[in-house]
Design a protein around this motif. Structure first.
Motif, mmCIF file in Angstrom:
data_model
loop_
_atom_site.group_PDB
_atom_site.id
_atom_site.type_symbol
_atom_site.label_atom_id
_atom_site.label_comp_id
_atom_site.label_asym_id
_atom_site.label_seq_id
_atom_site.Cartn_x
_atom_site.Cartn_y
_atom_site.Cartn_z
ATOM 1 N N GLY A 1 0.774 -1.234 0.000
ATOM 2 C CA GLY A 1 0.000 0.000 0.000
ATOM 3 C C GLY A 1 0.803 1.280 0.000
ATOM 4 N N LYS A 2 2.135 1.186 -0.201
ATOM 5 C CA LYS A 2 2.949 2.403 -0.156
ATOM 6 C C LYS A 2 2.495 3.432 -1.181
ATOM 7 C CE LYS A 2 6.964 0.519 -0.834
ATOM 8 N NZ LYS A 2 6.602 -0.905 -0.707
ATOM 9 N N THR A 3 2.441 2.997 -2.426
ATOM 10 C CA THR A 3 2.163 3.948 -3.494
ATOM 11 C C THR A 3 0.734 4.461 -3.419
ATOM 12 O OG1 THR A 3 3.822 2.926 -4.919
ATOM 13 C CG2 THR A 3 2.168 4.288 -5.995
ATOM 14 N N THR A 4 -0.222 3.577 -3.137
ATOM 15 C CA THR A 4 -1.618 4.032 -2.993
ATOM 16 C C THR A 4 -1.741 5.014 -1.839
ATOM 17 O OG1 THR A 4 -2.498 1.978 -3.926
ATOM 18 C CG2 THR A 4 -3.984 3.280 -2.564
ATOM 19 N N SER A 5 -1.109 4.710 -0.712
ATOM 20 C CA SER A 5 -1.152 5.625 0.442
ATOM 21 C C SER A 5 -0.519 6.962 0.105
ATOM 22 C CB SER A 5 -0.442 4.994 1.645
ATOM 23 O OG SER A 5 -1.123 3.866 2.107
ATOM 24 N N LYS A 6 0.621 6.916 -0.585
ATOM 25 C CA LYS A 6 1.295 8.162 -0.985
ATOM 26 C C LYS A 6 0.392 9.009 -1.867
ATOM 27 C CE LYS A 6 3.707 7.904 -4.489
ATOM 28 N NZ LYS A 6 3.588 8.024 -5.958
ATOM 29 N N SER B 1 -14.514 3.864 10.366
ATOM 30 C CA SER B 1 -15.150 2.578 10.123
ATOM 31 C C SER B 1 -15.422 2.430 8.639
ATOM 32 C CB SER B 1 -16.455 2.448 10.917
ATOM 33 O OG SER B 1 -17.387 3.441 10.525
ATOM 34 N N LEU B 2 -15.419 1.192 8.198
ATOM 35 C CA LEU B 2 -15.676 0.882 6.798
ATOM 36 C C LEU B 2 -17.176 0.742 6.599
ATOM 37 C CD1 LEU B 2 -14.439 0.139 4.021
ATOM 38 C CD2 LEU B 2 -14.370 -2.239 4.806
ATOM 39 N N LYS B 3 -17.758 1.688 5.893
ATOM 40 C CA LYS B 3 -19.209 1.691 5.688
ATOM 41 C C LYS B 3 -19.605 0.770 4.550
ATOM 42 C CE LYS B 3 -23.101 4.893 5.104
ATOM 43 N NZ LYS B 3 -23.493 6.318 4.913
ATOM 44 N N SER B 4 -18.817 0.767 3.471
ATOM 45 C CA SER B 4 -19.122 -0.065 2.314
ATOM 46 C C SER B 4 -17.848 -0.299 1.513
ATOM 47 C CB SER B 4 -20.180 0.616 1.437
ATOM 48 O OG SER B 4 -20.408 -0.113 0.250
ATOM 49 N N SER B 5 -17.790 -1.458 0.839
ATOM 50 C CA SER B 5 -16.636 -1.726 -0.029
ATOM 51 C C SER B 5 -17.041 -2.601 -1.209
ATOM 52 C CB SER B 5 -15.511 -2.403 0.761
ATOM 53 O OG SER B 5 -15.949 -3.644 1.289
ATOM 54 N N ASP B 6 -18.255 -2.438 -1.699
ATOM 55 C CA ASP B 6 -18.760 -3.301 -2.769
ATOM 56 C C ASP B 6 -19.370 -2.496 -3.911
ATOM 57 O OD1 ASP B 6 -19.534 -5.479 -4.233
ATOM 58 O OD2 ASP B 6 -21.054 -6.188 -2.827
ATOM 59 N N PRO B 7 -18.607 -2.136 -4.937
ATOM 60 C CA PRO B 7 -17.167 -2.431 -5.069
ATOM 61 C C PRO B 7 -16.273 -1.316 -4.540
ATOM 62 C CG PRO B 7 -17.964 -1.593 -7.142
ATOM 63 C CD PRO B 7 -19.156 -1.601 -6.211
ATOM 64 N N PHE B 8 -16.832 -0.092 -4.374
ATOM 65 C CA PHE B 8 -15.988 1.031 -3.972
ATOM 66 C C PHE B 8 -16.108 1.299 -2.475
ATOM 67 C CE2 PHE B 8 -16.926 2.128 -8.509
ATOM 68 C CZ PHE B 8 -15.646 1.877 -8.979
ATOM 69 N N PHE C 1 -8.837 0.351 3.233
ATOM 70 C CA PHE C 1 -9.460 1.145 4.302
ATOM 71 C C PHE C 1 -8.410 1.801 5.188
ATOM 72 C CE2 PHE C 1 -10.957 0.823 8.825
ATOM 73 C CZ PHE C 1 -11.735 1.968 8.816
ATOM 74 N N GLU C 2 -7.390 1.039 5.580
ATOM 75 C CA GLU C 2 -6.376 1.606 6.475
ATOM 76 C C GLU C 2 -5.539 2.667 5.769
ATOM 77 O OE1 GLU C 2 -2.782 -1.652 6.326
ATOM 78 O OE2 GLU C 2 -4.601 -2.223 7.405
ATOM 79 N N ASN C 3 -5.356 2.532 4.453
ATOM 80 C CA ASN C 3 -4.630 3.562 3.703
ATOM 81 C C ASN C 3 -5.428 4.862 3.653
ATOM 82 O OD1 ASN C 3 -2.697 1.570 3.141
ATOM 83 N ND2 ASN C 3 -3.738 0.974 1.245
ATOM 84 N N ILE C 4 -6.743 4.737 3.536
ATOM 85 C CA ILE C 4 -7.620 5.907 3.525
ATOM 86 C C ILE C 4 -7.599 6.595 4.888
ATOM 87 C CG2 ILE C 4 -10.039 6.638 3.351
ATOM 88 C CD1 ILE C 4 -10.355 4.315 1.286
ATOM 89 N N LEU C 5 -7.666 5.800 5.956
ATOM 90 C CA LEU C 5 -7.610 6.380 7.312
ATOM 91 C C LEU C 5 -6.298 7.122 7.539
ATOM 92 C CD1 LEU C 5 -9.094 4.056 10.087
ATOM 93 C CD2 LEU C 5 -10.090 6.060 8.973
ATOM 94 N N ALA C 6 -5.212 6.574 7.000
ATOM 95 C CA ALA C 6 -3.910 7.234 7.143
ATOM 96 C C ALA C 6 -3.929 8.607 6.482
ATOM 97 C CB ALA C 6 -2.817 6.372 6.530
#
Length: 432
Positions: free
Chosen positions: A100-105, A241-248, A272-277
């Motif tokens: 997740g480095k590049t996505t998080s960046k 919190s993760l509200k939805s992930s199907d598909p986005f 989800f954790e990359n988004i929280l970061a």
């Protein structure tokens, strides 16, 4: 040629090239060496193409006063970047991790760019050459920089920290990546923790996922005290919190004062954790929830990382930029939770796993075969070993798989396409 003198040339010609195919007028060409090449031999060509100077470390290639002689070109490039970094009085967020480095960046940059003039590592220029090039690309008008740092052995993050000199840092996670170079999982933890050690020494800030026990263990061992936490529990600076992930993915989050939600164009609950970061870093730099959410919503994934692509025949999760056991397992877990009439996984070999390669490929193959997907296709010599043990399709090369897909087209499926970069699975997308 001293670093200070070289820097005076750089200020007049603030463009660096390490490839004669990408020479721009007035740039400074650094003649790097590799296992199979010596760019000193291309110094004359670089000048002919318009470079203002060439930096060389073999005097026999010195043609005129445009050839700047140094002891070692790579060291000169790194020292030049260190010198440039010292002239910049801005926050630099150093970012590393197994997955997740590049996505998080990209997410962090997308959020911060809603308010600040930012710079972020381009693509994956995150190694001992890419980080210096990134630092040297930071102009005077940049307010915050986000620098990605990759590593496949210990002491590499330590080196990159001396170049990027981060004031803030984040390790996205630690996982089963580059096990060969790091010498196993404990070696991965030790290598990534070099960022924590640097920020402890320089009194920097660390953003840390409190849900990750490995990161908590590593931060405690480093004796860090400037910690900003994010996670899913109370007591964090950012709780989400993760509200939805199907598909986005859609997330809900709070910074104690305001409850908010954001929709993204990212697929894969593992993001989800990359988004929280990104939320946590944006909040730390005094951004409003509206600015943060706009940055997340406007971000469009690319470079075949968690990228949902609709073809004429299928919906494909393009996640074939790279792979390791941790990310492969997460991708399989994710597709298992998504809604689709039919699901297929096409999985390519994972590289740089060293002595653990057989075991890790076996574990992933077993997980895939038990995932309940309609069809599993394995590609590569490491997976091929298990062709008689599991009910799935096995091919030794992408070309063999392509031939099969041409004869047996997959249609109306949700397809996960994932493997290490060297497998070149992008060649299969045209058949999906």
């Amino acid at each position: 040629m001293t670093t200070e003198k070289l820097y005076s040339h750089f200020l007049k010609n603030p463009s660096i090239s390490t490839d004669t195919r990408n020479i721009t007028p007035g740039c400074i060409f650094f003649a790097l060496k590799g296992d199979n090449f010596n760019a000193n031999a291309f110094a004359a060509q670089a000048l002919e193409k318009g470079a203002s100077f060439v930096v060389i470390d073999e005097d026999k290639y010195a043609l005129n006063n445009q050839c700047l002689f140094v002891d070692d070109v790579l060291t000169a490039l790194q020292d030049l970047a260190r010198h440039h970094r010292k002239q910049l009085s801005i926050p630099v967020v150093g970012l590393t991790g197994s997955n997740g480095k590049t996505t998080s960046k990209e997410l962090v940059n997308a959020v911060l760019a809603e308010r600040y003039n930012t710079f972020a590592t381009f693509g994956n220029l995150n190694n001992h050459i890419g980080v210096p090039l990134s630092i040297l690309s930071i102009s005077d008008d940049v307010q915050i920089a986000v620098i990605e740092m990759g590593a496949n052995h210990q002491k590499e993050i330590e080196l990159l920290c001396t170049i990027a000199q981060p004031t803030h840092g984040i390790i996205t996670n630690v996982g089963m990546a580059h096990l060969d170079g790091f010498g196993g999982f404990e070696g991965v933890k030790k290598g990534k923790a070099e960022l924590y050690a640097y920020l402890k020494e320089t009194h920097g800030y660390i953003f840390i996922n409190r849900d990750n026990p490995y990161l908590l263990e590593m931060s405690a061992a480093a004796g860090l005290n400037k910690l900003i936490y994010y996670g899913t529990e109370n007591g964090n600076t950012i709780k989400g919190s993760l509200k939805s992930s199907d598909p986005f993915i859609e997330v809900e989050w709070t910074n104690h004062d305001v409850y908010s939600s954001a929709k993204t164009h990212l697929t894969g609950s593992y993001n989800f954790e990359n988004i929280l970061a990104a939320i946590c870093i944006g909040d730390f730099f005094d951004m409003s929830p509206e600015e943060i959410n706009n940055g997340l919503t406007n971000y469009q994934p690319k470079n075949n990382r968690s990228q949902l692509t609709k073809t004429e025949k299928n919906t494909v999760i393009c996640d074939f930029y790279n792979a390791n056991p941790s990310s492969m397992s997460a991708a399989l877990n994710n597709i298992s939770t998504l809604s689709a009439a039919k699901k297929t996984a096409i999985l390519g070999d994972m590289f740089e796993l060293g002595p653990e390669s057989d075991e890790q490929h076996k574990l992933i193959a077993k997980q895939a075969s038990e995932s309940g997907l309609d069809e599993i296709i394995f590609i590569g010599k490491y997976f091929f070993v298990f062709k008689d043990e599991l009910k799935a399709l096995f091919f030794e090369t992408p070309a063999e798989a392509a031939n099969y897909l041409q004869q047996n087209p997959i249609e109306n499926n949700l397809v996960l396409l994932k493997g290490s970069r060297g497998m070149k699975l992008e060649s299969l997308l045209q058949y999906l």
